[in-house]
Design a protein around this motif. Structure first.
Motif, PDB file in Angstrom:
ATOM      1  N   ASP A 147       0.838  -1.193   0.000  1.00 37.48           N
ATOM      2  CA  ASP A 147       0.000   0.000   0.000  1.00 37.48           C
ATOM      3  C   ASP A 147       0.876   1.247   0.000  1.00 37.48           C
ATOM      4  O   ASP A 147       1.925   1.284   0.648  1.00 37.48           O
ATOM      5  N   GLY A 148       0.436   2.265  -0.747  1.00 34.04           N
ATOM      6  CA  GLY A 148       1.152   3.526  -0.779  1.00 34.04           C
ATOM      7  C   GLY A 148       2.329   3.580  -1.738  1.00 34.04           C
ATOM      8  O   GLY A 148       2.986   4.604  -1.855  1.00 34.04           O
ATOM      9  N   ALA A 149       2.588   2.497  -2.461  1.00 32.60           N
ATOM     10  CA  ALA A 149       3.732   2.447  -3.371  1.00 32.60           C
ATOM     11  C   ALA A 149       3.488   3.289  -4.615  1.00 32.60           C
ATOM     12  O   ALA A 149       2.349   3.587  -4.966  1.00 32.60           O
ATOM     13  N   LEU A 150       4.575   3.662  -5.290  1.00 31.99           N
ATOM     14  CA  LEU A 150       4.518   4.384  -6.556  1.00 31.99           C
ATOM     15  C   LEU A 150       5.475   3.716  -7.539  1.00 31.99           C
ATOM     16  O   LEU A 150       6.672   3.594  -7.270  1.00 31.99           O
ATOM     17  N   ILE A 151       4.922   3.291  -8.681  1.00 29.82           N
ATOM     18  CA  ILE A 151       5.703   2.681  -9.753  1.00 29.82           C
ATOM     19  C   ILE A 151       5.551   3.560 -10.987  1.00 29.82           C
ATOM     20  O   ILE A 151       4.441   3.965 -11.330  1.00 29.82           O
TER      21      ILE A 151
END
Length: 182
Positions: free
Chosen positions: A64-68
Motif C-alpha cells: 500500500d502507498g507504493a509508486l511505480i
C-alpha cells in the motif's frame, strides 16, 4: 527509488533496436517488480513464450502507498500456441482498496497475440490507481484491459487489437484513439 534505465547511447530511438539495451527471455516472466518505489525508463523488454502465465513486466506484491513509474520503454511479445494470460505489462491484483499508484507514459506495447483469446498488452487489476498517458498499444488480443481499479487513460493509441479498450475507465479519461473496428 530503484531506477532501471538506459543511458542515451544505449536507448532505442522509438522502435525496437537489437543494437540497443534490451531484456529478452523465453518462457519466464522477464522483469518482475516487487519493490514499492521503482522507476523504469527507456528500456526494451521482450517476452518470447509458448508457456501460459508469463509477463514481460510484472508488478507483483507491491505494498500500500507504493509508486511505480514506467516510461519511454518498448514492450514486445512473441507468443506461440494457445496460451492463457500472457501479458506485456501486468499490474497485479490486490484484495484491498486502491492505494498503490502506477504512472505509465510514452511506451510502446505490441505483439501480445496468440491463438487463444487472453493475451493482453496492458492488464490492470484491483487495488491500484493507474494513470496511462501517451502510450501506443497495437497488434495484441487485448490492448488496454482494466478490471476493477481506478484507471485514467489520456492520449493513448490502442490500434489493431482484437479488443482495443476493455473495461470501464475513469470519467477523467479523454483523447484516446482506437481502431480499426474488428
Amino acid at each position: 527509488y530503484i531506477k532501471i534505465f538506459t543511458t542515451p547511447e544505449a536507448r532505442h530511438n522509438g522502435k525496437w533496436d537489437e543494437g540497443k539495451y534490451r531484456l529478452v527471455d523465453s518462457n519466464v516472466s522477464v522483469l518482475v517488480i516487487n519493490e514499492d518505489y521503482v522507476k523504469i525508463e527507456g528500456i526494451q523488454v521482450k517476452l518470447i513464450s509458448d508457456v501460459s502465465y508469463r509477463y514481460a513486466i510484472y508488478l507483483y506484491e507491491i505494498n500500500d502507498g507504493a509508486l511505480i513509474e514506467i516510461s519511454h520503454s518498448i514492450i514486445q511479445g512473441n507468443l506461440s500456441g494457445t496460451l492463457t494470460e500472457c501479458r506485456g505489462l501486468n499490474i497485479s491484483w490486490f484484495p484491498t482498496e486502491p492505494t498503490r499508484v502506477a504512472k505509465i507514459w510514452n511506451n510502446i506495447v505490441y505483439g501480445f497475440m496468440d491463438s487463444g483469446t487472453s493475451a493482453k498488452a496492458i492488464a490492470i487489476f484491483q487495488g491500484w490507481i493507474v494513470y496511462l498517458y501517451n502510450n501506443t498499444v497495437y497488434n495484441n488480443y487485448y490492448g488496454i484491459f482494466k478490471s476493477a481499479s481506478s484507471v485514467i487513460v489520456k492520449n493513448n493509441i490502442s490500434y489493431n487489437n482484437v479488443d482495443n479498450y476493455y473495461g470501464t475507465f475513469d470519467a477523467a479519461s479523454t483523447n484516446n484513439l482506437s481502431g480499426p473496428d474488428q
